[in-house]
Design a protein around this motif. Structure first.
Motif, PDB file in Angstrom:
ATOM      1  N   LEU A 234      90.484 -67.590  15.948  1.00  0.00           N
ATOM      2  CA  LEU A 234      91.036 -66.242  15.843  1.00  0.00           C
ATOM      3  C   LEU A 234      90.383 -65.256  16.799  1.00  0.00           C
ATOM      4  CD1 LEU A 234      91.254 -66.124  11.949  1.00  0.00           C
ATOM      5  CD2 LEU A 234      93.076 -66.681  13.555  1.00  0.00           C
ATOM      6  N   GLU A 235      89.219 -65.601  17.309  1.00  0.00           N
ATOM      7  CA  GLU A 235      88.549 -64.632  18.177  1.00  0.00           C
ATOM      8  C   GLU A 235      88.460 -65.102  19.617  1.00  0.00           C
ATOM      9  OE1 GLU A 235      84.859 -63.278  16.455  1.00  0.00           O
ATOM     10  OE2 GLU A 235      85.720 -63.243  14.453  1.00  0.00           O
ATOM     11  N   ASP A 236      89.253 -66.108  19.938  1.00  0.00           N
ATOM     12  CA  ASP A 236      89.311 -66.579  21.317  1.00  0.00           C
ATOM     13  C   ASP A 236      87.936 -66.943  21.859  1.00  0.00           C
ATOM     14  OD1 ASP A 236      90.413 -67.272  23.737  1.00  0.00           O
ATOM     15  OD2 ASP A 236      90.456 -65.239  24.528  1.00  0.00           O
ATOM     16  N   LYS A 237      87.174 -67.648  21.066  1.00  0.00           N
ATOM     17  CA  LYS A 237      85.839 -68.007  21.528  1.00  0.00           C
ATOM     18  C   LYS A 237      85.691 -69.520  21.613  1.00  0.00           C
ATOM     19  CE  LYS A 237      83.661 -63.828  20.062  1.00  0.00           C
ATOM     20  NZ  LYS A 237      83.562 -63.085  18.833  1.00  0.00           N
ATOM     21  N   SER A 238      85.142 -69.960  22.737  1.00  0.00           N
ATOM     22  CA  SER A 238      84.849 -71.377  22.861  1.00  0.00           C
ATOM     23  C   SER A 238      83.643 -71.690  21.978  1.00  0.00           C
ATOM     24  CB  SER A 238      84.530 -71.711  24.307  1.00  0.00           C
ATOM     25  OG  SER A 238      83.371 -71.003  24.688  1.00  0.00           O
ATOM     26  N   HIS A 239      83.406 -72.967  21.744  1.00  0.00           N
ATOM     27  CA  HIS A 239      82.231 -73.370  20.974  1.00  0.00           C
ATOM     28  C   HIS A 239      80.965 -72.762  21.586  1.00  0.00           C
ATOM     29  CE1 HIS A 239      85.160 -76.380  19.706  1.00  0.00           C
ATOM     30  NE2 HIS A 239      84.393 -76.646  18.676  1.00  0.00           N
ATOM     31  N   GLN A 240      80.939 -72.775  22.918  1.00  0.00           N
ATOM     32  CA  GLN A 240      79.771 -72.257  23.613  1.00  0.00           C
ATOM     33  C   GLN A 240      79.562 -70.767  23.319  1.00  0.00           C
ATOM     34  OE1 GLN A 240      77.449 -74.037  25.813  1.00  0.00           O
ATOM     35  NE2 GLN A 240      76.425 -72.142  25.171  1.00  0.00           N
ATOM     36  N   ARG A 241      80.642 -70.011  23.357  1.00  0.00           N
ATOM     37  CA  ARG A 241      80.507 -68.564  23.109  1.00  0.00           C
ATOM     38  C   ARG A 241      80.125 -68.269  21.670  1.00  0.00           C
ATOM     39  NH1 ARG A 241      85.252 -64.970  24.903  1.00  0.00           N
ATOM     40  NH2 ARG A 241      83.953 -63.408  23.891  1.00  0.00           N
ATOM     41  N   VAL A 242      80.659 -69.068  20.752  1.00  0.00           N
ATOM     42  CA  VAL A 242      80.276 -68.890  19.355  1.00  0.00           C
ATOM     43  C   VAL A 242      78.780 -69.162  19.206  1.00  0.00           C
ATOM     44  CG1 VAL A 242      80.591 -69.744  16.998  1.00  0.00           C
ATOM     45  CG2 VAL A 242      82.573 -69.489  18.493  1.00  0.00           C
ATOM     46  N   ALA A 243      78.327 -70.203  19.889  1.00  0.00           N
ATOM     47  CA  ALA A 243      76.902 -70.553  19.829  1.00  0.00           C
ATOM     48  C   ALA A 243      76.045 -69.404  20.352  1.00  0.00           C
ATOM     49  CB  ALA A 243      76.638 -71.825  20.640  1.00  0.00           C
ATOM     50  N   ASN A 244      76.463 -68.826  21.478  1.00  0.00           N
ATOM     51  CA  ASN A 244      75.710 -67.705  22.036  1.00  0.00           C
ATOM     52  C   ASN A 244      75.669 -66.541  21.063  1.00  0.00           C
ATOM     53  OD1 ASN A 244      75.618 -69.302  24.267  1.00  0.00           O
ATOM     54  ND2 ASN A 244      77.045 -68.083  25.501  1.00  0.00           N
ATOM     55  N   GLU A 245      76.839 -66.239  20.501  1.00  0.00           N
ATOM     56  CA  GLU A 245      76.932 -65.079  19.623  1.00  0.00           C
ATOM     57  C   GLU A 245      76.080 -65.243  18.361  1.00  0.00           C
ATOM     58  OE1 GLU A 245      80.932 -63.411  18.870  1.00  0.00           O
ATOM     59  OE2 GLU A 245      80.341 -63.606  16.761  1.00  0.00           O
ATOM     60  N   LEU A 246      76.126 -66.421  17.773  1.00  0.00           N
ATOM     61  CA  LEU A 246      75.389 -66.643  16.532  1.00  0.00           C
ATOM     62  C   LEU A 246      73.948 -67.069  16.796  1.00  0.00           C
ATOM     63  CD1 LEU A 246      78.091 -68.566  14.457  1.00  0.00           C
ATOM     64  CD2 LEU A 246      77.537 -66.140  14.347  1.00  0.00           C
TER      65      LEU A 246
END
Lengths: 212, 221
Positions: free
Chosen positions: A175-187
């Motif tokens: 839903l937030e247009d985030k790749s696994h990598q971006r989710v990892a960075n964010e969290l």
């Protein structure tokens, strides 16, 4: 026959007891998948009243999706795009191939990708029409419409049963247009952790899927 | 029989619609050959639908609907069955026949589909004549390959039509086409090929002279 299939589907979910309706006949598919008849009405007779109800029911979700995707200023434009595409493609909807919710998701996702391209928010892209890349869902062997509808519904309910950290990660990817990598960075988590959370979540959801 | 598939994460990102179009292109070509992944993508799209429904409703001005109606008056509904959408059709209207291949090595040919105005990626078809062997090489970036015709083998395995392979930069390999049929692959390369054989390494010494500092920096990361 449809009914026996349903019986196979349902015991796999712990939620079955709370939804005795799923044992009933295929006509109940419409109740489970209430948007399907509306799309069909648009397809068959360009029914504007049905189209308005689709707009009222589904439009607010599209807008919410756009906002989650970081497209606040284009949210209502995306709603328009999606609705026009629903109108244009309604005849391609086939409930024996996908539930309304799956089909609508694909239309919405594709419209979002199209819009991002038009806004030049993506770079380094190959030039090929989006519809070729992300085709609308359709299964090779049509299953009963009822099964698709029930499956969508079970999946929705199984989502509620996922541990929050798994659900959270999946929601960010979808839903937030985030790749696994971006989710990892964010969290601030290792990529491996994010991937394994997604995989765990999918395995849990697949338990239902695989045995259908 | 397709043996090599995109990873689960790639299929998830594909279904969610958040991978780059070149990767989506390679996945969609793979899907044409792979019923198993088609089913998987279908399930993952159903998950997308379920997640979409969990979103809160955002109020929309009813006037928007009037605007939508004005627009639908101008569009023609599409037919129920769309003609077969071939993702490579725009570049290859006649399929794989009669392409003017460019020779790159003894039995290795290339047909470029697209290169960017800026940037170093490359989308191309690669052909190794039946039984031919490509030089040992690695890549400065990721390479995504989908076999379109014939098949090839390398140190890691054997690949047939439809197989989807991602190799990252530090992987050296030496693909060999299977006997009897020319092997044609769709290949997306993030960055140029890097030759690693004895002669290749010698040639590579000169490449550095042409690479910008930025390129060199991105290689070391």
């Amino acid at each position: 026959m449809v009914k026996t299939n349903n019986v196979v589907v349902l015991p796999l979910s712990r939620t079955m007891d709370s939804h005795p309706k799923a044992h009933q006949t295929a006509e109940d598919a419409a109740k489970v998948d209430h948007l399907a008849p509306l799309i069909e009405a648009v397809a068959q007779r360009q029914d504007r009243a049905a189209f308005r109800r689709l707009f009222q029911d589904f439009g607010p979700k599209i807008k919410s999706y756009a906002i989650k995707q970081g497209m606040l200023e284009y949210a209502e434009e995306l709603v328009q795009e999606v609705m026009v595409n629903i109108w244009r493609r309604a005849r391609q909807f086939d409930r024996s191939k996908a539930s309304a919710s799956t089909w609508l998701f694909a239309i919405t996702r594709n419209a979002r990708i199209d819009m991002l391209r038009k806004l030049n928010r993506v770079s380094g892209e190959v030039h090929v029409e989006n519809d070729f890349l992300w085709s609308l869902p359709g299964e090779d062997e049509p299953t009963s419409a009822f099964q698709h509808a029930v499956y969508s519904k079970l999946l929705r309910e199984s989502l509620d049963e996922l541990p929050i950290d798994q659900r959270d990660v999946i929601a960010k990817v979808y839903l937030e247009d985030k790749s696994h990598q971006r989710v990892a960075n964010e969290l601030e988590l290792p990529l491996g952790t994010v991937k394994s959370r997604v995989r765990l979540a999918l395995q849990k959801l697949k338990v239902i899927l695989q045995e259908v | 029989m397709v043996q090599h598939h995109p990873s689960d994460d790639t299929l998830v990102e594909y279904a969610a619609g958040n991978i780059k179009s070149h990767l989506a292109l390679c996945v969609s070509v793979h899907l044409q050959h792979c019923p198993q992944c088609r089913t998987q993508v279908q399930k993952l799209s159903t998950l997308g639908g379920a997640l979409l429904e969990t979103l809160p409703c955002e109020a929309i001005d009813d006037a928007i609907f009037d605007r939508i109606l004005e627009r639908v008056d101008l569009v023609h509904p599409e037919p129920a069955v769309k003609e077969d959408a071939n993702p490579l059709g725009a570049w290859l209207p006649d399929g794989l026949a009669d392409l003017s291949w460019r020779k790159q090595w003894f039995k290795l040919y290339e047909y470029v589909l697209e290169v960017p105005k800026q940037g170093r990626w490359r989308l191309a078809l690669q052909k190794i004549s039946a039984g031919g062997i490509a030089p040992v090489h690695g890549h400065y970036g990721r390479e995504v390959t989908v076999v379109l015709q014939g098949g090839f083998s390398d140190e890691m395995g054997v690949y047939d039509v439809g197989d989807f392979v991602i190799r990252d930069g530090n992987h050296n390999h030496r693909p060999r086409a299977l006997e009897n049929t020319d092997c044609i692959c769709l290949a997306y390369m993030e960055a140029p090929v890097r030759l690693t054989g004895p002669v290749g390494r010698w040639l590579e010494r000169f490449r550095d002279m042409f690479l910008s500092q930025e390129d060199l920096a991105s290689q070391s990361t």
